[in-house]
Write a protein that holds these residues in place. Structure first.
Motif, PDB file in Angstrom:
ATOM      1  N   GLY A 126       0.823  -1.215   0.000  1.00 24.30           N
ATOM      2  CA  GLY A 126       0.000   0.000   0.000  1.00 24.30           C
ATOM      3  C   GLY A 126       0.853   1.259   0.000  1.00 24.30           C
ATOM      4  N   ALA A 127       1.970   1.223   0.717  1.00 23.74           N
ATOM      5  CA  ALA A 127       2.880   2.373   0.730  1.00 23.74           C
ATOM      6  C   ALA A 127       3.465   2.618  -0.651  1.00 23.74           C
ATOM      7  CB  ALA A 127       3.994   2.144   1.746  1.00 23.74           C
ATOM      8  N   VAL A 128       3.775   1.528  -1.376  1.00 24.03           N
ATOM      9  CA  VAL A 128       4.247   1.680  -2.760  1.00 24.03           C
ATOM     10  C   VAL A 128       3.151   2.309  -3.621  1.00 24.03           C
ATOM     11  CG1 VAL A 128       5.046   0.448  -4.813  1.00 24.03           C
ATOM     12  CG2 VAL A 128       5.858  -0.246  -2.552  1.00 24.03           C
ATOM     13  N   GLY A 129       1.910   1.852  -3.419  1.00 24.50           N
ATOM     14  CA  GLY A 129       0.800   2.426  -4.167  1.00 24.50           C
ATOM     15  C   GLY A 129       0.638   3.914  -3.903  1.00 24.50           C
ATOM     16  N   VAL A 130       0.747   4.311  -2.645  1.00 23.76           N
ATOM     17  CA  VAL A 130       0.655   5.735  -2.301  1.00 23.76           C
ATOM     18  C   VAL A 130       1.805   6.508  -2.931  1.00 23.76           C
ATOM     19  CG1 VAL A 130       0.771   7.393  -0.403  1.00 23.76           C
ATOM     20  CG2 VAL A 130      -0.638   5.331  -0.179  1.00 23.76           C
ATOM     21  N   ALA A 131       3.004   5.908  -2.944  1.00 21.08           N
ATOM     22  CA  ALA A 131       4.178   6.580  -3.497  1.00 21.08           C
ATOM     23  C   ALA A 131       4.033   6.850  -4.988  1.00 21.08           C
ATOM     24  CB  ALA A 131       5.429   5.739  -3.229  1.00 21.08           C
ATOM     25  N   ILE A 132       3.298   6.003  -5.703  1.00 24.43           N
ATOM     26  CA  ILE A 132       3.148   6.215  -7.144  1.00 24.43           C
ATOM     27  C   ILE A 132       1.851   6.945  -7.495  1.00 24.43           C
ATOM     28  CG2 ILE A 132       4.549   4.196  -7.663  1.00 24.43           C
ATOM     29  CD1 ILE A 132       2.007   2.684  -8.370  1.00 24.43           C
ATOM     30  N   GLY A 133       1.085   7.345  -6.461  1.00 24.76           N
ATOM     31  CA  GLY A 133      -0.053   8.209  -6.746  1.00 24.76           C
ATOM     32  C   GLY A 133      -1.415   7.758  -6.277  1.00 24.76           C
ATOM     33  N   PHE A 134      -1.529   6.628  -5.586  1.00 18.85           N
ATOM     34  CA  PHE A 134      -2.838   6.182  -5.118  1.00 18.85           C
ATOM     35  C   PHE A 134      -3.327   7.076  -3.980  1.00 18.85           C
ATOM     36  CE2 PHE A 134      -5.454   3.691  -2.146  1.00 18.85           C
ATOM     37  CZ  PHE A 134      -6.494   3.338  -2.991  1.00 18.85           C
ATOM     38  N   ARG A 135      -4.584   7.481  -4.052  1.00 17.09           N
ATOM     39  CA  ARG A 135      -5.197   8.296  -3.014  1.00 17.09           C
ATOM     40  C   ARG A 135      -6.608   7.784  -2.726  1.00 17.09           C
ATOM     41  NH1 ARG A 135      -0.681   9.257  -3.016  1.00 17.09           N
ATOM     42  NH2 ARG A 135       0.434  11.254  -3.055  1.00 17.09           N
ATOM     43  N   SER A 136      -6.994   7.853  -1.450  1.00 16.08           N
ATOM     44  CA  SER A 136      -8.331   7.444  -1.033  1.00 16.08           C
ATOM     45  C   SER A 136      -8.933   8.562  -0.193  1.00 16.08           C
ATOM     46  CB  SER A 136      -8.262   6.135  -0.240  1.00 16.08           C
ATOM     47  OG  SER A 136      -9.535   5.756   0.223  1.00 16.08           O
ATOM     48  N   VAL A 137      -9.220   9.671  -0.847  1.00 14.81           N
ATOM     49  CA  VAL A 137      -9.638  10.869  -0.119  1.00 14.81           C
ATOM     50  C   VAL A 137     -11.103  10.824   0.289  1.00 14.81           C
ATOM     51  CG1 VAL A 137      -7.890  12.302  -1.202  1.00 14.81           C
ATOM     52  CG2 VAL A 137     -10.102  12.043  -2.323  1.00 14.81           C
ATOM     53  N   ASP A 138     -11.912   9.989  -0.361  1.00 20.44           N
ATOM     54  CA  ASP A 138     -13.347   9.967  -0.079  1.00 20.44           C
ATOM     55  C   ASP A 138     -13.734   8.958   0.997  1.00 20.44           C
ATOM     56  OD1 ASP A 138     -13.822  11.915  -2.011  1.00 20.44           O
ATOM     57  OD2 ASP A 138     -13.977  10.417  -3.620  1.00 20.44           O
TER      58      ASP A 138
END
Length: 258
Positions: A126-138
């Motif tokens: 998940g940290a890798v996903g966040v590092a490449i641009g994943f966001r869960s703002v909603d």
């Protein structure tokens, strides 16, 4: 001490044993963790623009990460099957049976240790996903809790299945091969492309398997998309696989003790 206290004490000892093994020999966990990370980077940076259907790479990152997180659990539990098979083939289980310890503590130690490793692996991916641009703002706090709960019960279900696979395998190599469906099934689910983009004859195969409803539920919790009945179906799969894996593992464990 009561029977429950003895079971908790012995299970805790076996848990520490398995976590110590994972810390001393991290290569298996790291190799299994590398697969979902490489697939995430491959599909995002090589196929992302094409797979997004014109929506853009950022949209595809949001789509693919939930599937990769569940794929990470399947990949990590292969190590559980290998670990259990190694214990069975090297005779340590037979020695444990001669000791004054709770019988089920050996299996419980493997299961709890594997679930903890699966969740840790999910956090890293998940940290890798966040590092490449994943966001869960909603996602709300309640949805994050529900997402974490889904990942945990899914890890528990696959771990019990992996334990059963490890116990019936004659060696570590066979255990690894027997557990390969746990990492193969996400490839034929909705993890990478929507179901309606698949050939009509193939859609039921992708839809009626445990990963697809779990992926759609996690995707809905993190991104606010429609969940529908997928949440209940995913929960039913988790309960069913947990019961099946538990009964299977217990039956093999008790049979080999005779």
């Amino acid at each position: 001490m009561s029977s429950l206290s003895l079971a908790v004490r012995d299970s805790n000892t076996m848990l520490r044993r398995n976590l110590l093994h994972a810390r001393r020999y991290p290569s298996l966990t790291l190799n299994l963790l590398l697969t979902p990370v490489m697939l995430l980077l491959l599909f995002v940076y090589v196929f992302g623009d094409t797979m997004s259907g014109g929506a853009g790479r950022d949209a595809y990152i949001a789509y693919i990460v939930p599937g990769i997180l569940l794929m990470t659990i399947g990949s990590t539990t292969i190590g559980t099957a290998v670990s259990v098979s190694t214990d069975m083939s090297e005779g340590i289980i037979a020695r444990f049976r001669t000791m004054a310890i709770h019988r089920g503590s050996v299996l419980v130690g493997h299961v709890v240790g594997s679930v903890l490793q699966s969740i840790a692996s999910v956090v890293l991916v998940g940290a890798v996903g966040v590092a490449i641009g994943f966001r869960s703002v909603d996602a709300t706090a309640l949805e994050w809790v529900a997402a974490f709960g889904l990942l945990t019960v899914f890890a528990l279900a696959l771990t019990w299945i992996a334990v059963g696979m490890g116990m019936v395998s004659p060696n570590a190599e066979a255990a690894s091969n027997n557990a390969m469906p746990l990492i193969f099934l996400p490839l034929i689910s909705s993890a990478f492309v929507p179901l309606d983009s698949m050939p009509g004859w193939f859609q039921p195969i992708a839809e009626y398997q445990p990963f697809t409803p779990a992926i759609e539920t996690l995707r809905g919790l993190l991104l606010g998309t429609e969940i529908g009945n997928n949440g209940w179906i995913a929960l039913a799969w988790c309960v069913g696989l947990t019961v099946l894996g538990y009964r299977w593992s217990k039956a093999v464990y008790n049979r080999d003790a005779k």
